[in-house]
Design an enzyme around this catalytic site. Sequence first.
Site, short mmCIF file in Angstrom:
data_model
loop_
_atom_site.label_atom_id
_atom_site.label_comp_id
_atom_site.label_asym_id
_atom_site.label_seq_id
_atom_site.Cartn_x
_atom_site.Cartn_y
_atom_site.Cartn_z
N SER A 1 0.80 -1.22 0.00
CA SER A 1 0.00 0.00 0.00
C SER A 1 0.84 1.27 0.00
O SER A 1 1.62 1.50 -0.91
CB SER A 1 -0.96 -0.03 1.18
N HIS A 2 0.70 2.07 1.05
CA HIS A 2 1.35 3.38 1.11
C HIS A 2 2.73 3.31 1.73
O HIS A 2 3.39 4.34 1.88
CB HIS A 2 0.46 4.31 1.94
N ASP B 1 -2.11 6.71 -3.37
CA ASP B 1 -1.00 6.02 -2.71
C ASP B 1 -0.37 4.94 -3.59
O ASP B 1 -0.70 4.82 -4.77
CB ASP B 1 -1.47 5.42 -1.38
N ASP C 1 -0.63 1.72 -4.07
CA ASP C 1 -1.45 0.77 -4.83
C ASP C 1 -2.76 1.37 -5.32
O ASP C 1 -3.62 0.64 -5.81
CB ASP C 1 -1.71 -0.48 -3.99
N ASP D 1 -5.39 2.81 -3.80
CA ASP D 1 -6.70 2.76 -3.13
C ASP D 1 -6.96 3.97 -2.24
O ASP D 1 -8.09 4.21 -1.85
CB ASP D 1 -6.90 1.43 -2.38
N ARG D 2 -5.92 4.73 -1.90
CA ARG D 2 -6.14 5.92 -1.06
C ARG D 2 -6.20 7.17 -1.91
O ARG D 2 -5.68 7.22 -3.02
CB ARG D 2 -5.00 6.09 -0.06
N LYS E 1 -11.23 0.22 -1.14
CA LYS E 1 -11.33 1.67 -1.31
C LYS E 1 -10.70 2.02 -2.65
O LYS E 1 -9.92 1.24 -3.21
CB LYS E 1 -10.67 2.39 -0.15
C1 G1P Z 1 -4.26 1.82 8.38
C2 G1P Z 1 -5.43 2.77 8.46
C3 G1P Z 1 -6.71 2.04 8.17
C4 G1P Z 1 -6.61 1.35 6.81
C5 G1P Z 1 -5.36 0.49 6.75
C6 G1P Z 1 -5.13 -0.07 5.37
O1 G1P Z 1 -4.43 0.79 9.31
O2 G1P Z 1 -5.50 3.40 9.71
O3 G1P Z 1 -7.79 2.93 8.21
O4 G1P Z 1 -7.73 0.55 6.58
O5 G1P Z 1 -4.21 1.27 7.09
O6 G1P Z 1 -4.97 0.92 4.42
P1 G1P Z 1 -3.69 0.79 10.74
O7 G1P Z 1 -2.22 0.97 10.48
O8 G1P Z 1 -4.23 1.99 11.48
O9 G1P Z 1 -4.07 -0.50 11.37
ZN ZN Z 2 -3.18 1.51 -0.40
#
Ligand code: G1P
Ligand code: ZN
Length: 542
Positions: free
Chosen positions: A112-113, A276, A278, A280-281, A375
Amino acid sequence: MSIEIVSTAPIAGQKPGTSGLRKKTPVFMGPHYLENFVQAIFDVVGARGKTFVLGGDGRYFNDRAAQVILRMAAANGAARVIVGQGAILSTPAASHLIRLHGTDGGLILSASHNPGGPAEDFGLKFNMPNGGPAPEPVTEAIFGRTATLREYRILAAQDVDLTAIGRVAFGEMTVDVVDPVADYAALMEQLFDFPAIRAMFAAGFRMRFDAMCAVTGPYAREILETRLGAAPGTVINATPLPDFGGLHPDPNPVWAKALMDGMFGPDAPDFGAASDGDGDRNMVVGRGIYVAPSDSLAVLAANATLAPGYRAGLKGVARSMPTSAAVDRVAEALGIGCHEVPTGWKFFGNLLDAGKVTLCGEESFGTGSDHVREKDGLWAVLMWLNILAVRKESVADILTSHWSSFGRNYYSRHDFEAVDAAKADAMVTALRGILPDLAGQHLDDLTILSAGEFAYTDPVDGSVSQRQGVRILFTDGSRIVLRLSGTGTEGATLRLYVERYEADPNRLDLDPQLALAPVIQAAHSLARIKQYTGRSIPDVIT
Ligand code: G1P
Ligand code: ZN
């Protein structure tokens, strides 16, 4: 091509978190590590005769990992794998392909990010036939299997050529290499008023989309520049790179600072957005005004019927517990249901599948709808563009008129990263201990209404998730939430979420950190963050 059966020793610690298994890249590249996890997935979900989608965000090791998964899918008897050209698929595009082709699920390569590269993060997640992340019973079963399996199956074969679109045979299996963008772009074209958005761009509307050298670049270019006629160069950092160009591909005011500076500087465009690693954000920002994700969700819900795909109205909305209650007020006004779920997109899946909600979102820059089961960053950006094109008002005007109708939920999240895990646990344990005695206590002008830990019962399958974050509510509607991250890869990350509702029309344009100062102070004094973790200043404020 022959199938090899490789013997391995048990591998510990392959526990998928909120969004699949995430580890440092060298860990994933270690002997048998990826293979062990992939075999566990196939053992749990079954591979024989099945069709899967495969792709990832293009980070370092994405291409190699995809080849291993293809070899293992073939050796485990899968009938067909649909893979994005170059092993690329954004997470929402993968979710869409899983649904579009009615497949048996998909494997998504992404952290992801989190930054990518040889010394950064890698990840793998399994999505179900509904297109959404595997629920806990499935991830737990996969985790259980990772620790016990003693061998895995892999085809002894050369790489599959993923550079050209088309069908290739791979042992007994069929591999369909598809354009990663086309089907996703077609879906967006069904949901949104492309002619209206095209007319807005043609009339001189200017936008900047920061793809952060991650997977959304090609999607944003095709949709925004080619199909919607945004000026060439609207999409910046558009070429996906294995290390994301050294950027931290997390669209928030801290990591997308260059975009923020541009949007607050001279000659700022009308609209800015980022996504981000991948895809999705999303982060959305107007000229001189930042849109907090919780507010974005509320604005999208209030204006959804302006988009063709949502003209019939919303069935309901859902938000994660730490997300502000701004969308709750919209739901109330619309007379639709509003669900509060634990953090993590997987909790929206049942509500979406059951037709109870149409839009959902999280404070962590995640917004989406029932069009996929993830998302979707670009979707949110297009929804905003659709609203802007129809209302013909600026982002600032839309936001301020939203607050004057509904009041404003001032909101912020403070992250304390790479905290010593034992210390963070001790802090949470101590806080848990005092929760039962907090109701009625005063902290300056604030009075505690109730305090407890959030537990969730899924209204569709009845499953219960305990301990989803500490929640302290005040009599004036203010709120503190504290929880530990489930996605970090280094020590513990403590997340503090603060919220305060303001209805006074003269107090709607305060600086959020100032408006929230008393709540922030209360959080520090109740949780004794400094005493336990040694930290008083957060690493990231969003
Ligand atoms: C974080 C975000 C959460 C999101 C997840 C995946 O998780 O807070 O809202 O769904 O990344 O993108 P966390 O690190 O808080 O468990
Ligand atoms: Zn992501």
